[in-house]
Motif scaffolding. Structure first.
Motif, PDB file in Angstrom:
ATOM      1  N   VAL A 168      59.466 -37.497  -0.055  1.00  0.00           N
ATOM      2  CA  VAL A 168      58.911 -36.715   1.050  1.00  0.00           C
ATOM      3  C   VAL A 168      58.419 -37.631   2.167  1.00  0.00           C
ATOM      4  O   VAL A 168      58.696 -37.407   3.352  1.00  0.00           O
ATOM      5  CB  VAL A 168      57.775 -35.803   0.551  1.00  0.00           C
ATOM      6  CG1 VAL A 168      57.122 -35.081   1.724  1.00  0.00           C
ATOM      7  CG2 VAL A 168      58.308 -34.794  -0.465  1.00  0.00           C
ATOM      8  N   SER A 173      63.818 -27.732  -4.433  1.00  0.00           N
ATOM      9  CA  SER A 173      62.471 -28.200  -4.730  1.00  0.00           C
ATOM     10  C   SER A 173      61.458 -27.099  -4.486  1.00  0.00           C
ATOM     11  O   SER A 173      61.624 -26.283  -3.568  1.00  0.00           O
ATOM     12  CB  SER A 173      62.135 -29.404  -3.848  1.00  0.00           C
ATOM     13  OG  SER A 173      60.768 -29.759  -3.966  1.00  0.00           O
ATOM     14  N   ALA A 178      58.861 -27.729  -3.184  1.00  0.00           N
ATOM     15  CA  ALA A 178      58.237 -28.143  -1.922  1.00  0.00           C
ATOM     16  C   ALA A 178      58.698 -27.307  -0.740  1.00  0.00           C
ATOM     17  O   ALA A 178      58.129 -27.420   0.353  1.00  0.00           O
ATOM     18  CB  ALA A 178      58.529 -29.619  -1.651  1.00  0.00           C
ATOM     19  N   SER A 203      57.399 -27.970   5.774  1.00  0.00           N
ATOM     20  CA  SER A 203      56.285 -28.900   5.866  1.00  0.00           C
ATOM     21  C   SER A 203      56.715 -30.344   6.029  1.00  0.00           C
ATOM     22  O   SER A 203      55.880 -31.211   6.309  1.00  0.00           O
ATOM     23  CB  SER A 203      55.398 -28.779   4.624  1.00  0.00           C
ATOM     24  OG  SER A 203      56.164 -29.061   3.443  1.00  0.00           O
ATOM     25  N   SER A 204      57.970 -30.654   5.849  1.00  0.00           N
ATOM     26  CA  SER A 204      58.464 -32.028   5.968  1.00  0.00           C
ATOM     27  C   SER A 204      59.962 -31.985   6.230  1.00  0.00           C
ATOM     28  O   SER A 204      60.635 -30.984   5.921  1.00  0.00           O
ATOM     29  CB  SER A 204      58.208 -32.804   4.673  1.00  0.00           C
ATOM     30  OG  SER A 204      59.002 -32.280   3.614  1.00  0.00           O
ATOM     31  N   ALA A 208      61.696 -31.050   3.076  1.00  0.00           N
ATOM     32  CA  ALA A 208      61.757 -29.614   2.795  1.00  0.00           C
ATOM     33  C   ALA A 208      62.801 -28.931   3.671  1.00  0.00           C
ATOM     34  O   ALA A 208      63.545 -28.048   3.208  1.00  0.00           O
ATOM     35  CB  ALA A 208      60.387 -28.982   3.007  1.00  0.00           C
ATOM     36  N   ARG A 218      64.615 -24.437  -8.150  1.00  0.00           N
ATOM     37  CA  ARG A 218      63.506 -25.011  -7.390  1.00  0.00           C
ATOM     38  C   ARG A 218      62.467 -25.571  -8.361  1.00  0.00           C
ATOM     39  O   ARG A 218      61.535 -24.877  -8.779  1.00  0.00           O
ATOM     40  CB  ARG A 218      62.858 -23.958  -6.488  1.00  0.00           C
ATOM     41  CG  ARG A 218      63.715 -23.549  -5.292  1.00  0.00           C
ATOM     42  CD  ARG A 218      63.026 -22.443  -4.501  1.00  0.00           C
ATOM     43  NE  ARG A 218      63.797 -22.052  -3.312  1.00  0.00           N
ATOM     44  CZ  ARG A 218      63.564 -20.949  -2.612  1.00  0.00           C
ATOM     45  NH1 ARG A 218      62.590 -20.117  -2.980  1.00  0.00           N
ATOM     46  NH2 ARG A 218      64.305 -20.658  -1.547  1.00  0.00           N
ATOM     47  N   PHE A 271      59.216 -27.569  -9.623  1.00  0.00           N
ATOM     48  CA  PHE A 271      57.935 -28.034  -9.123  1.00  0.00           C
ATOM     49  C   PHE A 271      57.720 -29.462  -9.650  1.00  0.00           C
ATOM     50  O   PHE A 271      58.658 -30.102 -10.114  1.00  0.00           O
ATOM     51  CB  PHE A 271      56.833 -27.063  -9.547  1.00  0.00           C
ATOM     52  CG  PHE A 271      56.833 -25.786  -8.740  1.00  0.00           C
ATOM     53  CD1 PHE A 271      55.776 -25.469  -7.897  1.00  0.00           C
ATOM     54  CD2 PHE A 271      57.894 -24.895  -8.811  1.00  0.00           C
ATOM     55  CE1 PHE A 271      55.779 -24.299  -7.139  1.00  0.00           C
ATOM     56  CE2 PHE A 271      57.920 -23.727  -8.060  1.00  0.00           C
ATOM     57  CZ  PHE A 271      56.859 -23.432  -7.220  1.00  0.00           C
ATOM     58  N   ASN A 272      56.516 -29.996  -9.545  1.00  0.00           N
ATOM     59  CA  ASN A 272      56.288 -31.379  -9.962  1.00  0.00           C
ATOM     60  C   ASN A 272      56.755 -31.610 -11.388  1.00  0.00           C
ATOM     61  O   ASN A 272      56.523 -30.773 -12.272  1.00  0.00           O
ATOM     62  CB  ASN A 272      54.796 -31.715  -9.872  1.00  0.00           C
ATOM     63  CG  ASN A 272      54.261 -31.623  -8.459  1.00  0.00           C
ATOM     64  OD1 ASN A 272      54.267 -30.544  -7.865  1.00  0.00           O
ATOM     65  ND2 ASN A 272      53.799 -32.734  -7.922  1.00  0.00           N
ATOM     66  N   ARG A 322      48.149 -29.474  -9.374  1.00  0.00           N
ATOM     67  CA  ARG A 322      49.582 -29.259  -9.229  1.00  0.00           C
ATOM     68  C   ARG A 322      50.194 -28.901 -10.583  1.00  0.00           C
ATOM     69  O   ARG A 322      49.679 -29.266 -11.633  1.00  0.00           O
ATOM     70  CB  ARG A 322      50.270 -30.516  -8.669  1.00  0.00           C
ATOM     71  CG  ARG A 322      49.825 -30.888  -7.256  1.00  0.00           C
ATOM     72  CD  ARG A 322      50.272 -29.864  -6.243  1.00  0.00           C
ATOM     73  NE  ARG A 322      49.852 -30.199  -4.882  1.00  0.00           N
ATOM     74  CZ  ARG A 322      48.744 -29.741  -4.309  1.00  0.00           C
ATOM     75  NH1 ARG A 322      47.924 -28.928  -4.972  1.00  0.00           N
ATOM     76  NH2 ARG A 322      48.444 -30.078  -3.075  1.00  0.00           N
ATOM     77  N   ASP A 330      46.170 -30.072   2.652  1.00  0.00           N
ATOM     78  CA  ASP A 330      46.738 -30.107   1.304  1.00  0.00           C
ATOM     79  C   ASP A 330      46.219 -28.904   0.513  1.00  0.00           C
ATOM     80  O   ASP A 330      44.990 -28.715   0.417  1.00  0.00           O
ATOM     81  CB  ASP A 330      46.324 -31.408   0.614  1.00  0.00           C
ATOM     82  CG  ASP A 330      47.298 -31.833  -0.459  1.00  0.00           C
ATOM     83  OD1 ASP A 330      48.428 -31.309  -0.478  1.00  0.00           O
ATOM     84  OD2 ASP A 330      46.935 -32.698  -1.268  1.00  0.00           O
TER      85      ASP A 330
END
Length: 335
Positions: free
Chosen positions: A105, A144, A146, A166-167, A170, A194, A196-197, A234, A299
């Protein structure tokens, strides 16, 4: 094939019927699975788990030579730059898990166009090759978690949650998802995962769990540890469970949706991760000092992924506990 012992064990309807299979990994089979990004963190685990499930694994990676992490798990390997071409030797009637892509990211802010161009080009070359060939099996495109527009408070996210940008990373993933939707309309059997962490043995630097392990292993018990925020929470899933989720999507007899979250459903704070790592290292939790430079603006306080759709459709559920993931991550980093 050599011994398989390197890694630790632990919308519309999609696709053709999968005869004789009633669960995510119900029985062995002789069937080809193409894994892109095979030399990466998740790719190596996926290749091993797929081989153990009876797949003939065709691995695609960036390295010219097959990485040692894939020894014994793959039947064929090709090294290629997927932003330039899709390798002609890959069978076009196989199932594909597309993991390859730029995934940092932070790096996406430094070179946004590279992320957009590279991640998009890979999907174009893959899907156009399948269109020219037999049409392929099922393609699981890995996106992702994200991509979701998580707010500043607590967020519980299912597939109906709004998407955000957001990035540049993403943005590139949303672009890839739209490409897969386009090719689904052209007749390919594509679905989006998708995740997640996720963490676990073999994860490299730049992620909270292996980075904490390395820093703690290099500091004394009475040394103050400088960190970012440890209060945010998270959703972490073990990498091997994530790999099993991708196989569950590949082998499901029927998929009724275009997008599936992969998540544990349990958020963990940075403080919980630090305590678990210290327990695995057999040392007390150190005093910590917050570095404001490591804080991320806006965040979200907590993010929890809802993988109910995946569980209901495929029977998938996490098998590796958070504590086991931490212990084996410590063993991997310190090996």
């Amino acid at each position: 094939m050599a011994s398989r012992s390197r890694l630790p064990r632990t919308g519309e309807a999609h696709g053709r019927p999968r005869p004789g299979r009633t669960g995510p990994l119900a029985e062995p089979m002789t069937r080809t699975l193409v894994v892109t990004g095979a030399g990466g963190f998740v790719g190596a685990h996926l290749c091993r788990i797929a081989a153990d499930a009876g797949f003939s694994v065709f691995a695609v990676g960036r390295e010219a030579k097959r990485p040692d992490s894939l020894d014994g798990f793959v039947d064929e390997y090709v090294g290629v730059d997927l932003t330039e071409e899709w390798p002609s030797q890959v069978p076009t009637d196989a199932d594909v898990v597309h993991l390859a892509g730029l995934a940092a990211v932070g790096g996406s802010f430094r070179d946004p166009q590279l992320y957009l161009s590279s991640n998009s080009a890979m999907v174009t070359h893959l899907c156009e090759a399948l269109m020219r060939g037999s049409g392929g099996g099922r393609v699981v495109g890995v996106s992702s978690g994200a991509v979701y527009a998580a707010g500043p408070g607590d967020s519980f996210i299912d597939e109906a949650s709004p998407v955000g940008f957001s990035s540049p990373y993403a943005v590139s993933k949303v672009l890839v998802e739209n490409q897969l939707s386009y090719y689904r309309g052209r007749g390919l059997d594509t679905v989006v995962a998708r995740p997640f962490n996720h963490s676990g043995p073999g994860q490299g630097v730049g992620f909270i769990i292996p980075d904490l392990i390395r820093r703690l292993a290099q500091t004394s018990a009475d040394e103050v540890l400088t960190t970012g925020s440890l209060s945010t929470r998270r959703d972490y899933t073990d990498v091997r469970d994530v790999a099993r989720a991708y196989l569950a999507l590949i082998t499901a007899p029927r998929l009724d949706h275009d997008v599936y979250n992969v998540a544990s459903g349990t958020p963990r704070s940075g403080s919980e991760i630090l305590a678990a790592v210290c327990a695995a290292l057999g040392r007390p939790v150190p005093e910590t000092r917050l570095d404001p430079g490591l804080l991320r603006p806006n965040d979200p306080a907590s993010i929890t992924g809802d993988a109910g759709r995946l569980r209901e459709q495929t029977g998938w559920a996490p098998q590796v506990s958070f504590e086991q993931m931490i212990v084996e991550s410590v063993s991997s980093v310190l090996a």
